[in-house]
Write a protein that holds these residues in place. Structure first.
Motif, PDB file in Angstrom:
ATOM      1  N   THR A 153       0.834  -1.025   0.101  1.00 38.92           N
ATOM      2  CA  THR A 153       0.016  -0.008   0.079  1.00 38.92           C
ATOM      3  C   THR A 153       0.774   1.176  -0.078  1.00 38.92           C
ATOM      4  N   ALA A 154       2.085   1.202   0.594  1.00 35.40           N
ATOM      5  CA  ALA A 154       2.820   2.346   0.803  1.00 35.40           C
ATOM      6  C   ALA A 154       3.794   2.750  -0.361  1.00 35.40           C
ATOM      7  N   ALA A 155       3.784   1.550  -1.121  1.00 36.19           N
ATOM      8  CA  ALA A 155       4.564   1.657  -2.443  1.00 36.19           C
ATOM      9  C   ALA A 155       3.835   2.035  -3.665  1.00 36.19           C
ATOM     10  N   THR A 156       3.037   3.046  -3.559  1.00 35.08           N
ATOM     11  CA  THR A 156       2.217   3.631  -4.536  1.00 35.08           C
ATOM     12  C   THR A 156       2.499   5.127  -4.635  1.00 35.08           C
ATOM     13  N   PRO A 157       2.107   5.804  -5.565  1.00 33.88           N
ATOM     14  CA  PRO A 157       2.315   7.208  -5.711  1.00 33.88           C
ATOM     15  C   PRO A 157       1.868   7.866  -4.600  1.00 33.88           C
TER      16      PRO A 157
END
Length: 185
Positions: A93-97
């Motif tokens: 989830t955190a590795a999204t724009p």
């Protein structure tokens, strides 16, 4: 010597451009954060590398925070495995724009519930996001690794690491300062 000087000047300029080249990427990240533009930010992030980095950090943090007795207990080991899987989901989830924007800017998108009468689609603040790179400390660690330490109110700076990919630099790590000492119960 006069014949060598015209050759050395372009080589020196190329070397200088080579060494300073991460700064345009940092400026692009700053501009994308200021505009809250996830698509522009995504051009400066290597998401698979960042996801692996965040997953490793969260799993390490959970393992380090677990009590020693919990690791030796079969039920504790099961709980750690479940927590590790949940941490992996959080890393995805955190590795999204949007996640990267929040991690770098130090903002959390909490919304108050409708039970209080507030609407869910309105942000809690209308002030523009602060520039996380304002007081950053930059360091060229090698020819293909550049880092920026972003100070925050928590005392542990966030480290953003950019890696060279061809002629471009992309964020491959965001180190959240979770490598501190192990908490004992």
């Amino acid at each position: 010597m006069k014949r060598l000087l015209p050759l050395l000047i372009p080589l020196f300029v190329l070397l200088l451009v080579y060494l300073v080249s991460p700064l345009p990427a940092v400026q692009g990240i700053r501009k994308a954060l200021r505009a809250e533009d996830g698509a522009a930010l995504a051009r400066h992030v290597d998401f698979p590398a960042l996801q692996a980095n965040l997953r490793a950090q969260t799993e390490d943090y959970i393992a380090r925070q677990a009590a020693p007795g919990m690791r030796d207990n079969p039920f504790g080991a099961f709980a750690l495995a479940v927590a590790g899987r949940m941490a992996g989901g959080l890393a995805e989830t955190a590795a999204t724009p949007e996640g990267v924007r929040m991690l770098m800017a130090g903002r959390v998108m909490w919304r108050k519930g409708t039970a209080s009468g507030l609407e869910l689609d309105k942000p809690l603040t209308t002030r523009p996001p602060e520039d996380p790179f304002r007081d950053a400390r930059y360091r060229l660690e090698s020819h293909d690794r550049f880092s920026a330490q972003l100070p925050n109110d928590g005392g542990m700076p966030v480290e953003v690491v950019l890696y060279r990919q061809g002629l471009k630099w992309k964020v491959g790590e965001i180190n959240l300062g979770t490598q501190g000492p192990v908490q004992q119960p």
